[in-house]
Every structure is written in C-alpha cells, then in structure tokens.
Scaffold this motif. Structure first.
Motif, short mmCIF file in Angstrom:
data_model
loop_
_atom_site.label_atom_id
_atom_site.label_comp_id
_atom_site.label_asym_id
_atom_site.label_seq_id
_atom_site.Cartn_x
_atom_site.Cartn_y
_atom_site.Cartn_z
N SER A 15 -23.03 5.58 -51.47
CA SER A 15 -22.14 4.47 -51.85
C SER A 15 -22.81 3.10 -51.75
O SER A 15 -22.38 2.15 -52.40
CB SER A 15 -20.84 4.51 -51.03
N THR A 51 -18.78 4.57 -58.90
CA THR A 51 -17.89 4.98 -57.80
C THR A 51 -17.21 6.31 -58.12
O THR A 51 -17.12 7.19 -57.26
CB THR A 51 -16.83 3.88 -57.53
N ILE A 55 -17.45 9.52 -55.70
CA ILE A 55 -16.25 10.06 -55.04
C ILE A 55 -15.83 11.39 -55.64
O ILE A 55 -15.55 12.34 -54.92
CB ILE A 55 -15.07 9.07 -55.15
N ASN A 60 -18.45 12.56 -52.40
CA ASN A 60 -19.04 11.76 -51.31
C ASN A 60 -20.27 12.39 -50.66
O ASN A 60 -20.69 11.95 -49.59
CB ASN A 60 -17.99 11.41 -50.26
N GLU A 105 -8.22 9.24 -49.23
CA GLU A 105 -8.73 7.88 -49.41
C GLU A 105 -7.68 7.00 -50.09
O GLU A 105 -6.84 7.49 -50.81
CB GLU A 105 -9.99 7.89 -50.27
N ARG A 107 -7.05 5.14 -52.89
CA ARG A 107 -7.57 4.85 -54.22
C ARG A 107 -6.43 4.41 -55.12
O ARG A 107 -5.36 4.99 -55.10
CB ARG A 107 -8.25 6.09 -54.83
#
Lengths: 142, 112
Positions: A15, A51, A55, A60, A105, A107
């Motif tokens: 990340s 991203t 993700i 990740n 998460e 999001r």
C-alpha cells in the motif's frame, strides 16, 4: 511534430506504493504541461485503480505485482493498470457506486465512480483467477 | 502523514498533514479513534489545510468516524478544505453528513 511518449512501471502490491504510483504517473504526464486540476484528476484515478488491485486483486498481500503502462499522443493520455490478482467475477456490480466487498475495512465503494468522474473513458477487463486490467483515457486541454 | 490533536471543550481538533489514501487511512483511523476515546471527546473537527491529496479511501475513513461520533451524540466537521478535496467530498455526498467551515474559529463556534 506530434507529441508522443510512453512509460511502464512495475511495483509490489504494497500500500506504500499507492502514493508512488500516482506521483510517478503525474511526473510523466507533467511533460504535457497539464492544469493543476487535470493532474489531480489523473492522480485520483490512478490511486483508486492501484488501491483496488491491492485490496481486492491481491487481498492486501504485498507479494503481488502491479504494472502501469502510460502513454500519450498529443493531448490524449492512456493509462493501463494491470494486476494478476484474483479478478472480478461481476464487473457491472463492482462498478456500481457504493458497492463494496470489503467487509471489515471502511470502504466507501466509490473507486470506479471516482475513476469514471476523473477520466473520459474507463474500461475494465477481468478474468477470475487471472487478474484485472483497467484502461483509462483522458484528453487534456478540453 | 502527521497527525496533531488539540482539545477545545469537548471538541477534538485533528490537524492532518500529508496525503489521505488507503495506506495512510490505517494510521489516521487508529490514532483518531484512540485520542477521541482517551480524551472523552464529543465532537470531531478535521483541519484539512495541509491535505494535498485525498482519494475515496478518505471518504470511507470519514464515514467511519461519522458513525462513531454520531453514536456518542457528537458532530463531525471539516475546515480549510481545498477545492480539490471538496470535489471528492461532494461527489461522494458525504458533505451532506458533515459540515465544512471556512475557518477554525467558525467551526469551533458552530460546535460549541
């Protein structure tokens, strides 16, 4: 003489590289002398795409590879973000605003919406188990 | 990313400096939640003056803070928001959930 140039970068799905990716693309696009707003739009779109790869594509895991191909001809910029992650089973669903598969998460589910707002064209190619390619286009100075 | 905190009555002021993306959101989320609980704050104010980039990860982070502040009966607000950051705030619709103020003074007075 038409202005024409291209570049490729490849980096790990860490990340930390979200910032690296958008800054690298912005530095390259700066050759076209874009407006501050155009540059910000491109940075946002790249950031969202990278991203997503980290993700969703690689869940990740930092061991994946992400490749960006970026090219321009005159004032038209083409950017491809390619991962070899798990792919998107239903692209239409994934591109729906506020849709997200991230449970734990926080999001917003706005990645594709932002890409589509910032760029003129966004195309998504994906194969489950093989990866995803996002192709985006923007004409500068319009 | 640097994160500084100031307490004014029961309002926690969070001054962020740097870029808000998926990577930096992890730290922002953890640090802000910890301070908010530790200081028993009610309201949460973010100073956006030194935010030079924000993508939709920032929207997710703000939505999460909105939820926890709302549970505590508080309000959340932003001030010194740049036109660039404003674009994604309005695109997401989150500007309807939290007010943006033009200055720190105005924000503090509104939440007092």
């Amino acid at each position: 003489m038409p202005k024409k140039n291209s570049m490729q970068i490849q980096f790990s799905s860490n990340s930390l590289n979200e910032s690296f990716a958008r800054v690298a693309v912005a530095a390259f696009i700066s050759q076209l002398d874009p407006t501050v707003e155009e540059l910000y739009d491109i940075k946002m779109a790249v950031s969202e795409a990278v991203t997503n790869s980290i993700i969703h594509g690689y869940e990740n895991e930092e061991t994946g590879e992400i490749c960006i191909n970026c090219a321009y001809e005159d004032e038209v910029v083409n950017i491809e973000i390619i991962d070899h992650g798990k792919g998107i089973p239903n692209i239409e669903e994934a591109m729906t605003a506020l849709y997200t598969t991230s449970g734990d998460e926080e999001r917003a589910g706005l990645g594709f919406t932002v890409m589509q707002s910032m760029m003129d064209e966004v195309e998504v190619f994906s194969e489950v188990g093989h990866g995803t390619t996002i192709r985006m286009k923007k004409s500068l100075g319009v | 990313m640097s994160i500084d905190f100031t307490m004014v009555d029961r309002t926690l002021l969070v001054t962020l400096e740097g870029e808000i993306d998926h990577h930096t959101c992890v730290e922002i989320r953890q640090t802000v939640d910890r301070e908010y609980q530790k200081r028993r704050a009610k309201n949460l104010l973010f100073d956006f003056a030194n935010i030079n980039f924000m993508d939709s990860s920032g929207i997710g982070m703000l939505m999460g803070r909105y939820r926890s502040v709302a549970i505590c009966g508080g309000e959340i607000g932003l001030y010194n928001v740049s036109p660039e950051a404003w674009r994604i705030l309005s695109l997401s619709g989150i500007h309807k959930l939290m007010k943006t103020y033009s200055s720190k003074q105005e924000a503090i007075e509104a939440l007092a």
